[in-house]
Design an enzyme around this catalytic site. Structure first.
Site, PDB file in Angstrom:
ATOM      1  N   TRP A 140      -4.249   1.343   3.905  1.00  0.00           N
ATOM      2  CA  TRP A 140      -3.176   1.818   4.782  1.00  0.00           C
ATOM      3  C   TRP A 140      -2.486   2.974   4.066  1.00  0.00           C
ATOM      4  CZ3 TRP A 140       2.183   1.990   3.796  1.00  0.00           C
ATOM      5  CH2 TRP A 140       2.903   2.628   4.839  1.00  0.00           C
ATOM      6  N   GLU A 164      -6.127   0.546   8.360  1.00  0.00           N
ATOM      7  CA  GLU A 164      -5.022  -0.016   9.148  1.00  0.00           C
ATOM      8  C   GLU A 164      -4.244   1.103   9.839  1.00  0.00           C
ATOM      9  OE1 GLU A 164      -2.260  -2.212   6.737  1.00  0.00           O
ATOM     10  OE2 GLU A 164      -1.006  -2.787   8.445  1.00  0.00           O
ATOM     11  N   LYS A 208      -1.323   2.802  12.530  1.00  0.00           N
ATOM     12  CA  LYS A 208       0.106   2.624  12.745  1.00  0.00           C
ATOM     13  C   LYS A 208       0.594   3.679  13.730  1.00  0.00           C
ATOM     14  CE  LYS A 208       4.251   1.894  10.012  1.00  0.00           C
ATOM     15  NZ  LYS A 208       4.770   1.530   8.701  1.00  0.00           N
ATOM     16  N   ASP A 252      -2.474  -4.554  12.776  1.00  0.00           N
ATOM     17  CA  ASP A 252      -1.198  -5.132  12.351  1.00  0.00           C
ATOM     18  C   ASP A 252      -0.340  -5.179  13.605  1.00  0.00           C
ATOM     19  OD1 ASP A 252       1.635  -5.070  11.636  1.00  0.00           O
ATOM     20  OD2 ASP A 252       1.018  -4.760   9.562  1.00  0.00           O
ATOM     21  N   HIS A 262       2.348  -2.583  14.522  1.00  0.00           N
ATOM     22  CA  HIS A 262       2.002  -1.160  14.490  1.00  0.00           C
ATOM     23  C   HIS A 262       1.664  -0.542  15.837  1.00  0.00           C
ATOM     24  CE1 HIS A 262       1.043  -1.083   9.909  1.00  0.00           C
ATOM     25  NE2 HIS A 262       2.237  -1.567  10.197  1.00  0.00           N
ATOM     26  N   HIS A 317      -3.224  -8.165  10.290  1.00  0.00           N
ATOM     27  CA  HIS A 317      -1.973  -8.406   9.589  1.00  0.00           C
ATOM     28  C   HIS A 317      -1.047  -9.033  10.608  1.00  0.00           C
ATOM     29  CE1 HIS A 317      -1.948  -5.425   5.951  1.00  0.00           C
ATOM     30  NE2 HIS A 317      -2.779  -6.431   5.801  1.00  0.00           N
ATOM     31  N   ASP A 350       8.443  -1.693  13.507  1.00  0.00           N
ATOM     32  CA  ASP A 350       7.616  -2.352  12.491  1.00  0.00           C
ATOM     33  C   ASP A 350       8.505  -2.878  11.371  1.00  0.00           C
ATOM     34  OD1 ASP A 350       5.357  -3.059  10.971  1.00  0.00           O
ATOM     35  OD2 ASP A 350       5.415  -1.149   9.917  1.00  0.00           O
ATOM     36  N   ASP A 374       8.693  -5.885   9.952  1.00  0.00           N
ATOM     37  CA  ASP A 374       8.131  -6.859   9.013  1.00  0.00           C
ATOM     38  C   ASP A 374       9.023  -8.076   8.782  1.00  0.00           C
ATOM     39  OD1 ASP A 374       5.473  -5.698   8.107  1.00  0.00           O
ATOM     40  OD2 ASP A 374       6.794  -3.978   7.837  1.00  0.00           O
ATOM     41  N   ASP A 427       1.744 -10.126   6.773  1.00  0.00           N
ATOM     42  CA  ASP A 427       2.402  -8.918   6.271  1.00  0.00           C
ATOM     43  C   ASP A 427       3.858  -8.885   6.719  1.00  0.00           C
ATOM     44  OD1 ASP A 427       2.990  -6.496   5.193  1.00  0.00           O
ATOM     45  OD2 ASP A 427       1.801  -5.295   6.603  1.00  0.00           O
TER      46      ASP A 427
HETATM   47  C1  RNT Z   1       2.737  -0.786   6.512  1.00  0.00           C
HETATM   48  C2  RNT Z   1       1.523  -1.636   6.619  1.00  0.00           C
HETATM   49  C3  RNT Z   1       0.989  -2.147   5.316  1.00  0.00           C
HETATM   50  C4  RNT Z   1       2.059  -2.601   4.366  1.00  0.00           C
HETATM   51  C5  RNT Z   1       1.530  -3.377   3.191  1.00  0.00           C
HETATM   52  C6  RNT Z   1       2.551  -3.508   2.119  1.00  0.00           C
HETATM   53  O1  RNT Z   1       3.315  -0.511   7.713  1.00  0.00           O
HETATM   54  O2  RNT Z   1       1.761  -2.696   7.483  1.00  0.00           O
HETATM   55  O3  RNT Z   1       0.057  -3.135   5.574  1.00  0.00           O
HETATM   56  O4  RNT Z   1       2.998  -3.390   5.013  1.00  0.00           O
HETATM   57  O5  RNT Z   1       0.360  -2.831   2.761  1.00  0.00           O
HETATM   58 ZN    ZN Z   2       0.247  -4.226   7.605  1.00  0.00          ZN
END
Ligand code: RNT
Ligand code: ZN
Length: 415
Positions: A182, A221, A223, A255, A258, A282, A290, A292, A322
């Site tokens: 990523w 990955e 986004k 993810d 994203h 993720h 995003d 988290d 994640d």
């Molecule tokens: C960032 C991505 C990525 C990170 C990690 C720490 O938006 O989701 O996966 O969160 O690699």
């Molecule tokens: Zn991620």
């Protein structure tokens, strides 16, 4: 004899759901738990490393892990409260240096020997991630797309070094390692060239993935945007889907934080299952963006789990987590988020999935809706509690007493 469980089992049996089979399947599905919840994505490169790349861990709950020993101990505490099989997902910034430090492009397998030893002694798998952020050469937010060839080369070197580390781990542990790329690259304001960065990214990835390595599963990955790169992200969904579709052995990682808030990863999984043999995920909780947040037991997570289970894709979908919440006890965050993903999988395994498919195919949509809604109040919790007991982890909120104890005995001594 647990009566509540036995009763639940009978009720599920009546609609054709084999509870014991569900528990057996669940206990064999590993969840890749990210190490970075334990220290706000800090890593061990240098003590005051600031997290960059448009991601953020907010909050200042006391007790964050500061060393490999502390992070491993915290992970152990969390793992003792989580049922089922586990993998630990590492980032390159978690290299453990014994003496001299190495820059990102010079990282070597030996810098992860401690983690291999850790995982081996606990029977965990490992997954891996190059770290394309929190570094002086990523200060402008550009890495593999950088217009400066020297900087691009540095990051390509990092990508190559990490794949070799992943191959070493795979060999040591005797099983495949997911190595996920990523990058944060993008622009805050309207760019004057959207194609150039993407072509450079394509070229950089080709160089990173050139070497054939046993045991490494590569993924990219995508986004939609990050903080500071609101206008343009080079590694978009379309870019990586096409990249993966056109390369041998590179997979698109989804993810669920994203995408635009009206898009659902639960609806994307089947599209990818039609074309890829492996799909890495993720699982996170985006709140408006995003962000988290810790994964909760909520509808979209259940729907993601249902998509994996009813398509018999548990072996093909690599489930990783994640999230990084620094506003609550970090060990508890791991436990809550991971247990919730496992609950969602159990919930999915306890659905009469074949029967529901049949109802759809026969056009019996009223019956389908009725059954879907009835399933929501089936005695799922009794089965979950039984599963936790079988797995010898606390079956109810009492796991939190152990967190409290750990906080007062261990975490509160860190400052
Ligand atoms: C960032 C991505 C990525 C990170 C990690 C720490 O938006 O989701 O996966 O969160 O690699
Ligand atoms: Zn991620």
């Amino acid at each position: 004899m647990n009566n509540r469980f036995e009763e639940a089992k009978q009720r599920y049996a009546k609609i054709g759901v084999d509870v014991d089979r569900a528990l057996d399947i669940l206990s064999n599905k590993p969840i890749s738990i990210h190490c970075w919840q334990g220290d706000d994505v800090g890593g061990f490169e240098n003590k005051d490393a600031a997290l960059s790349g448009g991601i953020q861990a907010t909050g200042n709950y006391p007790g964050k892990a500061r060393t490999p020993e502390e992070l491993m101990a915290d992970f152990d505490k969390a793992a003792s409260l989580i049922p089922g099989k586990k993998r630990i997902n590492l980032h390159a910034i978690y290299a453990v240096f014994d003496g001299e430090k190495a820059d990102r492009d010079k990282l070597q397998p030996k810098h992860f020997a401690r983690w291999v030893e850790y995982a081996k002694s606990r029977g965990y798998g490992i997954d891996f991630n190059p770290t394309f952020f929190s570094h002086p050469l990523a200060a402008d937010g550009l890495t593999l797309t950088h217009p400066d060839e020297k900087i691009r080369k540095f990051w390509i070197g990092h990508g190559i070094a990490c794949r070799r580390i992943a191959a070493y781990i795979a060999k040591e542990l005797g099983g495949p390692v997911l190595n996920n790329v990523w990058i944060p690259d993008g622009y805050k304001n309207i760019p004057s060239d959207r194609l150039g960065p993407r072509l450079r990214l394509k070229d950089s990835l080709d160089k990173i993935f050139e070497e054939k390595l046993d045991g490494v599963i590569d993924s990219v990955e995508s986004k939609v945007f990050g903080i500071g790169v609101e206008a343009y992200t080079a590694g978009s969904s379309e870019f990586y889907l096409n990249y993966a579709a056109n390369s041998e052995g590179v997979y698109p990682l989804l993810d669920n934080g994203h995408y635009h808030p009206t898009e659902f990863v639960s609806d994307k999984i089947s599209s990818l299952l039609a074309f890829f043999d492996i799909i890495p995920l993720h699982i996170t909780r985006p709140v408006r963006w995003d962000s988290d947040h810790v994964v909760l037991f909520e509808d979209e997570i259940k729907e993601i789990a249902i998509e994996i289970v009813r398509n018999n894709a548990l072996d093909r979908v690599l489930i990783g987590l994640d999230f990084f919440d620094a506003s609550i006890n970090r060990v508890a965050a791991w436990v809550i988020g991971t247990r919730n993903v496992q609950k969602a999988l159990l919930y999915a395994l306890l659905q009469p999935n074949e029967r529901m498919r049949e109802l759809q195919d026969k056009g019996m949509f009223t019956e389908l809706m009725a059954l879907q809604e009835e399933m929501k109040t089936y005695p799922f919790g009794d089965v979950w509690e039984h599963y936790c007991k079988l797995q010898k982890v606390p079956h109810d909120q009492s796991w939190f007493d152990q967190i409290k104890k750990y906080e007062s005995e261990v975490l509160s001594n860190r400052n």
